[in-house]
Scaffold this active site. Structure first.
Site, PDB file in Angstrom:
ATOM      1  CB  CYS A 167     -13.495  12.628 -11.984  1.00  0.00           C
ATOM      2  SG  CYS A 167     -13.624  11.252 -10.841  1.00  0.00           S
ATOM      3  CG  HIS A 226     -17.705   8.530 -11.346  1.00  0.00           C
ATOM      4  ND1 HIS A 226     -17.355   7.482 -10.543  1.00  0.00           N
ATOM      5  CD2 HIS A 226     -16.539   9.170 -11.625  1.00  0.00           C
ATOM      6  CE1 HIS A 226     -16.051   7.487 -10.328  1.00  0.00           C
ATOM      7  NE2 HIS A 226     -15.530   8.494 -10.991  1.00  0.00           N
TER       8      HIS A 226
HETATM    9  P1  NAD Z   1      -2.756   5.781 -11.532  1.00  0.00           P
HETATM   10  O1  NAD Z   1      -2.541   4.717 -10.526  1.00  0.00           O
HETATM   11  O2  NAD Z   1      -3.360   5.428 -12.835  1.00  0.00           O
HETATM   12  O3  NAD Z   1      -1.378   6.551 -11.830  1.00  0.00           O
HETATM   13  C1  NAD Z   1      -0.503   6.954 -10.820  1.00  0.00           C
HETATM   14  C2  NAD Z   1       0.925   6.925 -11.375  1.00  0.00           C
HETATM   15  O4  NAD Z   1       1.829   7.456 -10.390  1.00  0.00           O
HETATM   16  C3  NAD Z   1       1.402   5.517 -11.715  1.00  0.00           C
HETATM   17  O5  NAD Z   1       1.939   5.530 -13.024  1.00  0.00           O
HETATM   18  C4  NAD Z   1       2.488   5.257 -10.674  1.00  0.00           C
HETATM   19  O6  NAD Z   1       3.539   4.440 -11.153  1.00  0.00           O
HETATM   20  C5  NAD Z   1       3.009   6.665 -10.405  1.00  0.00           C
HETATM   21  N1  NAD Z   1       3.753   6.795  -9.142  1.00  0.00           N
HETATM   22  C6  NAD Z   1       4.068   5.823  -8.249  1.00  0.00           C
HETATM   23  N2  NAD Z   1       4.789   6.354  -7.238  1.00  0.00           N
HETATM   24  C7  NAD Z   1       4.925   7.673  -7.489  1.00  0.00           C
HETATM   25  C8  NAD Z   1       5.570   8.744  -6.804  1.00  0.00           C
HETATM   26  N3  NAD Z   1       6.219   8.552  -5.659  1.00  0.00           N
HETATM   27  N4  NAD Z   1       5.498   9.987  -7.347  1.00  0.00           N
HETATM   28  C9  NAD Z   1       4.847  10.204  -8.512  1.00  0.00           C
HETATM   29  N5  NAD Z   1       4.215   9.214  -9.191  1.00  0.00           N
HETATM   30  C10 NAD Z   1       4.258   7.969  -8.690  1.00  0.00           C
HETATM   31  O7  NAD Z   1      -3.617   6.891 -10.781  1.00  0.00           O
HETATM   32  P2  NAD Z   1      -4.646   7.907 -11.435  1.00  0.00           P
HETATM   33  O8  NAD Z   1      -5.961   7.237 -11.578  1.00  0.00           O
HETATM   34  O9  NAD Z   1      -4.031   8.566 -12.617  1.00  0.00           O
HETATM   35  O10 NAD Z   1      -4.831   8.941 -10.240  1.00  0.00           O
HETATM   36  C11 NAD Z   1      -3.873   9.950  -9.992  1.00  0.00           C
HETATM   37  C12 NAD Z   1      -4.528  11.038  -9.164  1.00  0.00           C
HETATM   38  O11 NAD Z   1      -5.612  11.593  -9.911  1.00  0.00           O
HETATM   39  C13 NAD Z   1      -5.138  10.579  -7.831  1.00  0.00           C
HETATM   40  O12 NAD Z   1      -5.035  11.646  -6.903  1.00  0.00           O
HETATM   41  C14 NAD Z   1      -6.585  10.343  -8.176  1.00  0.00           C
HETATM   42  O13 NAD Z   1      -7.453  10.429  -7.074  1.00  0.00           O
HETATM   43  C15 NAD Z   1      -6.822  11.489  -9.150  1.00  0.00           C
HETATM   44  N6  NAD Z   1      -7.933  11.295 -10.087  1.00  0.00           N
HETATM   45  C16 NAD Z   1      -8.131  10.088 -10.687  1.00  0.00           C
HETATM   46  C17 NAD Z   1      -9.199   9.937 -11.553  1.00  0.00           C
HETATM   47  C18 NAD Z   1      -9.483   8.621 -12.210  1.00  0.00           C
HETATM   48  O14 NAD Z   1     -10.625   8.354 -12.522  1.00  0.00           O
HETATM   49  N7  NAD Z   1      -8.506   7.781 -12.449  1.00  0.00           N
HETATM   50  C19 NAD Z   1     -10.041  11.012 -11.821  1.00  0.00           C
HETATM   51  C20 NAD Z   1      -9.774  12.249 -11.240  1.00  0.00           C
HETATM   52  C21 NAD Z   1      -8.719  12.378 -10.356  1.00  0.00           C
END
Ligand code: NAD
Length: 338
Positions: free
Chosen positions: A138, A214
């Site tokens: 992000c 952020h």
């Molecule tokens: P999150 O924890 O909200 O969601 C992750 C999801 O993946 C959950 O629903 C979980 O049950 C599922 N999961 C569990 N095991 C899995 C598997 N083996 N294969 C696929 N899915 C599985 O996480 P998020 O915040 O959505 O982050 C996801 C990605 O996006 C990360 O790489 C994070 O760094 C990136 N990201 C997050 C944000 C943020 O602010 N949340 C911003 C930009 C990028």
């Protein structure tokens, strides 16, 4: 039509699924769910097909969540997989995608080597036909959207970046300590930006206990001419960046998103805080706020389009912007905080 599935239906995955569903060139074939929680029920209420690990089907069905098949079957249905799994899990999933000969879009929590580091405004053309793309995080997305137009118009000598990172997302049970500010000198953000655009940069990140956005600050040294405040308005007029001149807190921006009735308060853009502009000699100081949950959604859609060579950069970005309402959100926020 490009068949797309979302593997990992969390903060990022649910937003990308909504956007994919609304795109005229994309068919959302379903999402994976790994726990039988409220998100699974709500996905079904929204007409999204839910696929689960083979051994978990019973747990979902006993909660009344209709299951459309296994995760394996979901992956088989897709041309492109959006992997929005927890940090580091995408690396393991990539092995499965490779075996199946599938294209995938990963997220910023994965290491840079997993695929082409991507920002639509900066390197869409490089992503054409790429099997594996990584939408940068992000904050990195925010930096790329702001620094790329600046590098096209001015010569940048160096960017010193200081980040104040939110400690947790709204729906997180995990997160930062309540009574502590944690920092990371030489944070990964500078090299992450450099994996997309060529700009001399160093960064430090502080993690603080709040949930909304952020706040990034940049001290930019220019080689020669530097932008004035008016130039900033001009430069970002047609970019995926909102220019706010009177916002004084991150919560004001979130409140505006709520008052505008935006789903999940998503604004999809960094907000350049023009009132933080300061200039001295060849240098400019400027801050921006990043809506961490939604800013990468447009890039995920553009990445799918690019890896399937379905549109040009301009057409893809215009289409994505329109379906997410970005020009309208930008106009309203800029008016509210003019
Ligand atoms: P999150 O924890 O909200 O969601 C992750 C999801 O993946 C959950 O629903 C979980 O049950 C599922 N999961 C569990 N095991 C899995 C598997 N083996 N294969 C696929 N899915 C599985 O996480 P998020 O915040 O959505 O982050 C996801 C990605 O996006 C990360 O790489 C994070 O760094 C990136 N990201 C997050 C944000 C943020 O602010 N949340 C911003 C930009 C990028």
């Amino acid at each position: 039509m490009i068949n797309v599935c979302v593997n990992g239906y969390g903060t990022i995955g649910k937003r990308v699924a909504d956007a994919a569903k609304a795109h005229s060139k994309i068919r959302l074939v379903g999402v994976s769910k790994y726990s039988a929680d409220a998100d699974a029920s709500i996905a079904r209420m929204q007409g999204i097909d839910v696929f689960v690990p083979k051994e978990s089907a019973g747990a979902f069905e006993s909660k009344g969540v209709e299951v459309s098949g296994t995760v394996e079957e979901l992956l088989d249905k897709a041309d492109s997989i959006v992997d929005a799994s927890p940090d580091g899990v995408g690396r393991k999933n990539r092995v499965v995608y490779e075996e199946k000969g599938k294209k995938a879009v990963f997220q910023g929590g994965e290491e840079a080597g997993i695929g082409l580091s991507f920002n639509a405004r900066s390197n869409f053309e490089k992503a054409l036909n790429q099997n594996f793309i990584r939408v940068v995080s992000c904050n990195t997305t925010g930096y790329c959207r702001i620094l790329k137009p600046l590098t096209e118009r001015y010569k940048i000598k160096h960017v010193f970046a200081s980040l104040i990172r939110r400690g947790a997302d709204l729906n997180d049970a995990k997160g930062s300590q309540l009574n502590s500010v944690e920092w990371k000198a030489k944070s990964h953000h500078a090299s992450d930006v450099q994996s997309v655009i060529d700009v001399p940069m160093s960064s430090i990140a502080f993690k603080v206990p709040h949930t909304h956005s952020h706040i990034n600050s940049m001290f930019i040294e220019f080689d020669g001419e530097k932008p004035g405040k008016d130039d900033i308005y001009e430069l970002f007029r047609n970019e995926r960046v909102a220019l706010l001149n009177t916002a004084a807190t991150s919560s004001q921006i979130v409140e505006a998103a709520r008052d505008l009735g935006l789903k999940r308060y998503d604004i999809f853009m960094p907000c350049l805080l023009v009132n933080t502009y300061m200039a001295n000699g060849n240098s400019v100081f400027l801050s921006f706020a990043v809506p961490q949950e939604s800013i990468v959604v447009p890039e995920n859609i553009d990445a799918i389009i690019a890896q399937n060579s379905a549109m040009s950069r301009e057409e893809s970005m215009r289409t994505t912007d329109k379906l997410l309402g970005i020009p309208d959100i930008k106009e309203k926020l800029e008016k509210a905080f003019s």
